[in-house]
Write an enzyme that holds these catalytic residues in place. Structure first.
Site, PDB file in Angstrom:
ATOM      1  N   LYS A 256      -1.017  -9.488   2.828  1.00  0.00           N
ATOM      2  CA  LYS A 256      -0.254  -9.001   3.988  1.00  0.00           C
ATOM      3  C   LYS A 256      -1.172  -8.152   4.849  1.00  0.00           C
ATOM      4  O   LYS A 256      -1.926  -7.331   4.315  1.00  0.00           O
ATOM      5  CB  LYS A 256       0.958  -8.172   3.548  1.00  0.00           C
ATOM      6  CG  LYS A 256       1.704  -7.567   4.742  1.00  0.00           C
ATOM      7  CD  LYS A 256       3.065  -7.009   4.348  1.00  0.00           C
ATOM      8  CE  LYS A 256       3.027  -5.597   3.826  1.00  0.00           C
ATOM      9  NZ  LYS A 256       2.490  -4.601   4.791  1.00  0.00           N
TER      10      LYS A 256
ATOM     11  N   GLU B  28       9.472  -4.181  10.480  1.00  0.00           N
ATOM     12  CA  GLU B  28       9.828  -2.862   9.938  1.00  0.00           C
ATOM     13  C   GLU B  28      10.386  -1.956  11.028  1.00  0.00           C
ATOM     14  O   GLU B  28       9.758  -1.764  12.078  1.00  0.00           O
ATOM     15  CB  GLU B  28       8.594  -2.212   9.275  1.00  0.00           C
ATOM     16  CG  GLU B  28       8.913  -0.836   8.693  1.00  0.00           C
ATOM     17  CD  GLU B  28       7.934  -0.330   7.667  1.00  0.00           C
ATOM     18  OE1 GLU B  28       7.044  -1.099   7.218  1.00  0.00           O
ATOM     19  OE2 GLU B  28       8.067   0.855   7.274  1.00  0.00           O
TER      20      GLU B  28
ATOM     21  N   GLU C 263      -1.199  -5.833   8.666  1.00  0.00           N
ATOM     22  CA  GLU C 263      -0.381  -5.233   9.724  1.00  0.00           C
ATOM     23  C   GLU C 263      -0.961  -5.565  11.096  1.00  0.00           C
ATOM     24  O   GLU C 263      -2.184  -5.635  11.255  1.00  0.00           O
ATOM     25  CB  GLU C 263      -0.336  -3.703   9.545  1.00  0.00           C
ATOM     26  CG  GLU C 263       0.373  -3.273   8.275  1.00  0.00           C
ATOM     27  CD  GLU C 263       0.503  -1.754   8.145  1.00  0.00           C
ATOM     28  OE1 GLU C 263       0.125  -1.018   9.086  1.00  0.00           O
ATOM     29  OE2 GLU C 263       0.993  -1.321   7.085  1.00  0.00           O
TER      30      GLU C 263
ATOM     31  N   ASP D 263      -1.133  -6.212  -0.378  1.00  0.00           N
ATOM     32  CA  ASP D 263      -1.204  -5.566   0.939  1.00  0.00           C
ATOM     33  C   ASP D 263      -2.653  -5.141   1.173  1.00  0.00           C
ATOM     34  O   ASP D 263      -3.222  -4.409   0.355  1.00  0.00           O
ATOM     35  CB  ASP D 263      -0.320  -4.308   0.868  1.00  0.00           C
ATOM     36  CG  ASP D 263       0.320  -3.960   2.179  1.00  0.00           C
ATOM     37  OD1 ASP D 263       0.061  -4.638   3.182  1.00  0.00           O
ATOM     38  OD2 ASP D 263       1.110  -2.994   2.172  1.00  0.00           O
TER      39      ASP D 263
ATOM     40  N   ASP E 291       0.838  -1.206   0.000  1.00  0.00           N
ATOM     41  CA  ASP E 291       0.000   0.000   0.000  1.00  0.00           C
ATOM     42  C   ASP E 291       0.872   1.255   0.000  1.00  0.00           C
ATOM     43  O   ASP E 291       0.361   2.375  -0.066  1.00  0.00           O
ATOM     44  CB  ASP E 291      -1.025  -0.016   1.152  1.00  0.00           C
ATOM     45  CG  ASP E 291      -0.383  -0.029   2.528  1.00  0.00           C
ATOM     46  OD1 ASP E 291       0.847  -0.118   2.616  1.00  0.00           O
ATOM     47  OD2 ASP E 291      -1.145   0.040   3.524  1.00  0.00           O
TER      48      ASP E 291
HETATM   49  O1  KIV Z   1       3.534  -1.035   1.650  1.00  0.00           O
HETATM   50  C1  KIV Z   1       4.664  -1.528   1.538  1.00  0.00           C
HETATM   51  O2  KIV Z   1       5.347  -1.358   0.515  1.00  0.00           O
HETATM   52  C2  KIV Z   1       5.158  -2.337   2.638  1.00  0.00           C
HETATM   53  C3  KIV Z   1       6.564  -2.847   2.600  1.00  0.00           C
HETATM   54  C4  KIV Z   1       7.547  -1.761   2.562  1.00  0.00           C
HETATM   55  C5  KIV Z   1       6.835  -3.837   3.651  1.00  0.00           C
HETATM   56  O3  KIV Z   1       4.438  -2.576   3.560  1.00  0.00           O
END
Ligand code: KIV
Length: 263
Positions: free
Chosen positions: A112, A181, A114, A82, A43
């Site tokens: 993914k 991160e 968070e 994401d 994202d």
């Molecule tokens: O949004 C993104 O690109 C990320 C990565 C940097 C891990 O979450």
């Protein structure tokens, strides 16, 4: 060879691996063509290609559009989408439904999300329903307002313990890997040693099992300052600016098109 979540998981202890973001068919095909095993449609596209200040405004429709485009550029890499802010936080049902859209409509291989212990119910439900999950803890940009800025996380022993507990919870819930991160390198190494799944670091030191960077940062495309953890493997911004300015001058002077570009 087509990468799967389980093949990636099996790299733990075998070899370190790179992950790179990509946002469309062009960038995904460049990443895939470089034999990088994972294309993450992050994202971060909110900032890198859509011009937002943060990742918070990014919508499901925007993520689906870009993930679908990226899927057209991927042959072998594992394609991870994401999940954007508030597409999974309100309820497990909403998270399941939206993750399903990434798999069914955008051809993602995994999603993914968070968050640590707070996400275990959702991770368990996704995995039980056939959706591989990449976790993400430490600096989680979707919580930037609550965190008060883009700061290194886990600096105190209490925060470090909390992050270790979160990492364990994400692993136990069934995630195949976890992004760490912006945490001190020592903590990145400690968490990596404690987990059986791979850690993928971004600003988390060399002790992680994999590393991830943002496509436009790695290539120096934005012309803006980048975080300390970025290594620019190229500095394309000035090259692009130079090429565009040469094009402008040549059109204005009449030097382009020349005989070679003329039928
Ligand atoms: O949004 C993104 O690109 C990320 C990565 C940097 C891990 O979450």
């Amino acid at each position: 060879m087509k990468w799967t979540a389980s093949k990636l998981k099996a790299l733990k202890g075998e070899r370190k691996f790179p992950v790179l973001t990509a946002y469309d068919a062009l960038t995904a095909s460049l990443v895939d063509g470089a034999d990088i095993p994972v294309v993450l449609v992050g994202d971060s596209l909110g900032m890198t290609v859509l011009g937002y200040e943060t990742t918070l405004p990014v919508s499901m429709e925007e993520m689906l559009h870009h993930t679908t485009a990226a899927s057209r550029g991927v042959e072998n890499a594992l394609l991870i989408a994401d999940m954007p802010f508030m597409s999974y936080q309100p309820s497990v049902e909403m998270g399941l439904e939206n993750a399903g859209r990434f798999i069914k409509e955008a051809h993602a291989d995994a999603v993914k999300i968070e968050g640590g212990a707070v996400r275990t119910e959702l991770i368990e439900a996704l995995v039980a329903n056939g959706v591989p999950v990449l976790g993400h803890i430490g600096l989680t940009p979707q919580s930037i307002k609550e965190m008060g800025g883009y700061k290194v996380q886990g600096k105190t022993s209490e925060q470090a313990r909390q992050l270790m507990d979160d990492a364990m919870a994400v692993e136990q819930a069934g995630a195949f890997a976890i992004v760490l991160e912006c945490v001190p390198a020592e903590l990145g190494e400690t968490i990596s040693s404690a987990l059986a799944i791979p850690t993928i670091g971004i600003g988390a030191g060399a002790g992680c099992d994999g590393q991830v960077l943002v496509f436009t940062d790695l290539l120096g495309m934005s012309g803006k300052p980048v975080p300390k953890f970025v290594k620019k493997y190229a500095d394309l911004n000035p090259l692009i600016a130079e090429a565009l300015s040469a094009y402008k001058s040549e059109v204005e002077s009449g030097a382009f098109p020349a005989d070679e570009q003329t039928y």
